[in-house]
Design an enzyme around this catalytic site. Structure first.
Site, PDB file in Angstrom:
ATOM      1  N   HIS A   1       0.848  -1.196   0.000  1.00 56.43           N
ATOM      2  CA  HIS A   1       0.000   0.000   0.000  1.00 56.43           C
ATOM      3  C   HIS A   1       0.883   1.245   0.000  1.00 56.43           C
ATOM      4  O   HIS A   1       1.949   1.264   0.623  1.00 56.43           O
ATOM      5  CB  HIS A   1      -0.909  -0.010   1.228  1.00 56.43           C
ATOM      6  CG  HIS A   1      -1.972   1.042   1.160  1.00 56.43           C
ATOM      7  ND1 HIS A   1      -1.710   2.364   1.445  1.00 56.43           N
ATOM      8  CD2 HIS A   1      -3.267   0.987   0.780  1.00 56.43           C
ATOM      9  CE1 HIS A   1      -2.818   3.069   1.259  1.00 56.43           C
ATOM     10  NE2 HIS A   1      -3.769   2.269   0.855  1.00 56.43           N
TER      11      HIS A   1
ATOM     12  N   GLU B   1       0.746   3.909   1.561  1.00 53.31           N
ATOM     13  CA  GLU B   1       1.069   4.438   2.901  1.00 53.31           C
ATOM     14  C   GLU B   1       2.226   3.658   3.524  1.00 53.31           C
ATOM     15  O   GLU B   1       3.047   4.215   4.249  1.00 53.31           O
ATOM     16  CB  GLU B   1      -0.181   4.413   3.790  1.00 53.31           C
ATOM     17  CG  GLU B   1      -1.160   5.500   3.353  1.00 53.31           C
ATOM     18  CD  GLU B   1      -2.619   5.193   3.627  1.00 53.31           C
ATOM     19  OE1 GLU B   1      -2.921   4.283   4.421  1.00 53.31           O
ATOM     20  OE2 GLU B   1      -3.479   5.868   3.018  1.00 53.31           O
TER      21      GLU B   1
ATOM     22  N   GLU C   1      -3.841   1.853  -7.242  1.00 52.01           N
ATOM     23  CA  GLU C   1      -4.300   2.976  -6.428  1.00 52.01           C
ATOM     24  C   GLU C   1      -3.427   4.190  -6.723  1.00 52.01           C
ATOM     25  O   GLU C   1      -2.315   4.300  -6.182  1.00 52.01           O
ATOM     26  CB  GLU C   1      -4.194   2.636  -4.938  1.00 52.01           C
ATOM     27  CG  GLU C   1      -5.029   1.450  -4.520  1.00 52.01           C
ATOM     28  CD  GLU C   1      -5.315   1.484  -3.023  1.00 52.01           C
ATOM     29  OE1 GLU C   1      -6.487   1.522  -2.662  1.00 52.01           O
ATOM     30  OE2 GLU C   1      -4.363   1.505  -2.230  1.00 52.01           O
TER      31      GLU C   1
ATOM     32  N   GLY D   1      -7.720   8.974  -0.345  1.00 53.72           N
ATOM     33  CA  GLY D   1      -8.139   9.806   0.778  1.00 53.72           C
ATOM     34  C   GLY D   1      -8.277  11.271   0.435  1.00 53.72           C
ATOM     35  O   GLY D   1      -8.397  12.105   1.324  1.00 53.72           O
TER      36      GLY D   1
ATOM     37  N   SER E   1     -10.508   6.848  -3.300  1.00 52.88           N
ATOM     38  CA  SER E   1     -11.780   7.576  -3.159  1.00 52.88           C
ATOM     39  C   SER E   1     -12.956   6.890  -3.856  1.00 52.88           C
ATOM     40  O   SER E   1     -13.807   7.561  -4.446  1.00 52.88           O
ATOM     41  CB  SER E   1     -11.614   9.019  -3.622  1.00 52.88           C
ATOM     42  OG  SER E   1     -10.624   9.681  -2.833  1.00 52.88           O
TER      43      SER E   1
HETATM   44  P1  PGA Z   1      -9.650   5.807   0.085  1.00 49.21           P
HETATM   45  O1  PGA Z   1      -8.415   4.814   0.374  1.00 49.21           O
HETATM   46  O2  PGA Z   1     -10.769   4.958  -0.438  1.00 49.21           O
HETATM   47  O3  PGA Z   1      -9.966   6.401   1.427  1.00 49.21           O
HETATM   48  O4  PGA Z   1      -9.167   6.804  -0.903  1.00 49.21           O
HETATM   49  C1  PGA Z   1      -8.119   3.762  -0.506  1.00 49.21           C
HETATM   50  C2  PGA Z   1      -6.935   3.006   0.013  1.00 49.21           C
HETATM   51  O5  PGA Z   1      -6.015   3.626   0.552  1.00 49.21           O
HETATM   52  O6  PGA Z   1      -6.876   1.765  -0.107  1.00 49.21           O
END
Ligand code: PGA
Length: 255
Positions: free
Chosen positions: A98, A100, A170, A176, A216
């Site tokens: 991911h 993050e 993504e 987010g 999102s």
């Molecule tokens: P989000 O996150 O739907 O809040 O944009 C997606 C993700 O990080 O997997």
């Protein structure tokens, strides 16, 4: 036909009790309202895995994912959770790579490859995330960038390993932020990813690999995204924290 998957990524949200309540609500709604072939995956924090896996054990279509794991089967790694431990909870999936984790925990291709291989060896299916940042999108080099992310990790797998992998595209700029890739932008890059899989592993495996879109996703945009030929579902962050909204996203998948 490829598997259709809608996965929630709870990230570091929900206390233990709140997580069990959310899982229970989703399980009931999915049981009552979802009739197609879509698979629903709940990506919970580690502390919820075992209890949520038990909660949904009897419910068709729902399984559980960890959001990370350590690459070793066991060892003196204080504070870490091994692939074997994740598998022992009843979880079937693990989200890896991911953005993050790449950004805040410096996870790069070599580490991610070892995590993907360890997860597969433990019988877990990786949901392998990739996607470009805003800068790369603005430079217009997203296709090459994403091809590189595929090659750096997934090309190192055997075909049998690759057959267990789910990919989640993504775009970092859409996570987010409330900004979603348009269905056409998402479709274009999903096709690039599928082609990259086909180039290395052949068309049959590429056609069988689920590629999810994340960034999102909401009930109001899910149907249009999921209608694209190379989008096989979603990885949903914020909107997976509410049972009604998340179930509506699941219902947007026509399978
Ligand atoms: P989000 O996150 O739907 O809040 O944009 C997606 C993700 O990080 O997997």
């Amino acid at each position: 036909m490829r598997k259709k998957i809608v996965a929630g990524n709870w990230k570091m949200f929900k206390t233990y009790a709140q997580g069990l309540e959310l899982a229970s609500e989703v399980a009931h709604m999915v049981q009552d309202e979802v009739h197609g072939q879509v698979e629903v995956v709940l990506g919970t924090p580690y502390i919820h895995l075992y209890a949520v896996a038990r909660q949904v054990a009897g419910v068709a279509r729902i399984s559980v994912a960890a959001q990370n794991c350590h690459q070793a089967t066991e060892g003196a790694y204080t504070g870490e959770v091994s692939v074997t431990q994740v598998a022992s909870t009843g979880a079937q999936y693990v989200i890896l790579g991911h953005s993050e984790r790449r950004q805040y925990f410096a996870e790069g291709a070599a580490l991610l490859l070892s995590k993907v291989q360890a997860a597969l060896a433990a019988g877990l299916k990786p949901i392998f995330c990739l996607g470009e940042t805003q800068d790369i999108r603005e430079a217009g080099t997203q296709d090459d960038f994403v091809r590189g992310q595929v090659a750096d990790v997934l090309y190192k797998l055997t075909p049998a390993e690759m057959a267990q992998v789910v990919i989640a595209y993504e775009p970092v700029w859409a996570i987010g932020t409330g900004l979603t890739a348009t269905p056409a932008q998402a479709q274009d890059i999903h096709a690039v990813i599928r082609k990259a899989i086909a180039t290395h592993f052949g068309d049959e495996l590429a056609q069988a690999t689920p590629i999810l879109y994340g960034g999102s996703v909401k009930a109001s945009n899910a149907e249009e995204l999921f209608a694209q030929p190379d989008i096989d579902g979603g990885l949903v962050g914020g909107a997976s924290l509410q049972s009604r909204e998340f179930t509506n996203i699941v219902k947007a998948m026509r399978a």
